[in-house]
Design a protein around this motif. Structure first.
Motif, short mmCIF file in Angstrom:
data_model
loop_
_atom_site.label_atom_id
_atom_site.label_comp_id
_atom_site.label_asym_id
_atom_site.label_seq_id
_atom_site.Cartn_x
_atom_site.Cartn_y
_atom_site.Cartn_z
N LYS A 1 5.82 -5.99 -29.66
CA LYS A 1 5.34 -5.09 -28.61
C LYS A 1 4.47 -5.85 -27.62
CE LYS A 1 2.20 -2.10 -29.72
NZ LYS A 1 1.51 -0.94 -30.26
N ARG A 2 3.61 -6.70 -28.12
CA ARG A 2 2.72 -7.45 -27.23
C ARG A 2 3.47 -8.53 -26.45
NH1 ARG A 2 -3.03 -7.52 -30.42
NH2 ARG A 2 -2.78 -5.46 -31.35
N GLU B 1 6.83 1.26 -23.51
CA GLU B 1 7.19 -0.03 -22.94
C GLU B 1 8.66 -0.05 -22.51
OE1 GLU B 1 5.23 0.14 -25.60
OE2 GLU B 1 3.45 -1.01 -25.06
N ARG C 1 5.21 -7.06 -23.50
CA ARG C 1 4.30 -6.86 -22.37
C ARG C 1 4.14 -8.15 -21.57
NH1 ARG C 1 -0.09 -3.52 -25.89
NH2 ARG C 1 1.11 -1.60 -26.07
#
Length: 106
Positions: free
Chosen positions: A51-52, A100, A55
């Motif tokens: 997830k990071r 996201e 980003r």
């Protein structure tokens, strides 16, 4: 669980890459030897990492795409992102409803 802080995009990338490196170096999450088990919540760690990193790709595309064009490196960025996404979908590392991914739907 830490409270989120507001930082610039370069600071965020630095924090995330440092954090990911720390996670990968953590033997209780990513065992160093074949005979050591992965933790029961291993997939949770991997999903959080992905997830990071997703980003960071968003930052690269949003803030630095012109630089990739200037260096004739857009194809490389796209290939990296495509492989990242294929792996993420193959191993179900993200729920299709996560915020996201909503940006990808246009």
């Amino acid at each position: 669980s830490k409270k989120p802080i507001k930082v610039s995009a370069p600071e965020y990338v630095d924090y995330v890459m440092t954090w990911v490196g720390d996670q990968l170096d953590n033997g209780s999450i990513f065992p160093a030897f074949d005979n050591e088990p992965f933790p029961d919540n291993f997939i949770m760690y991997v999903k959080d990492i992905y997830k990071r990193l997703f980003r960071i790709f968003a930052i690269l595309y949003h803030r630095h795409f012109k630089s990739f064009e200037e260096f004739n490196a857009v194809e490389h960025l796209n290939t990296c992102f495509k492989h990242f996404m294929y792996f993420m979908f193959e191993f179900k590392l993200v729920d299709g409803n996560e915020k996201e991914l909503q940006a990808l739907k246009g």
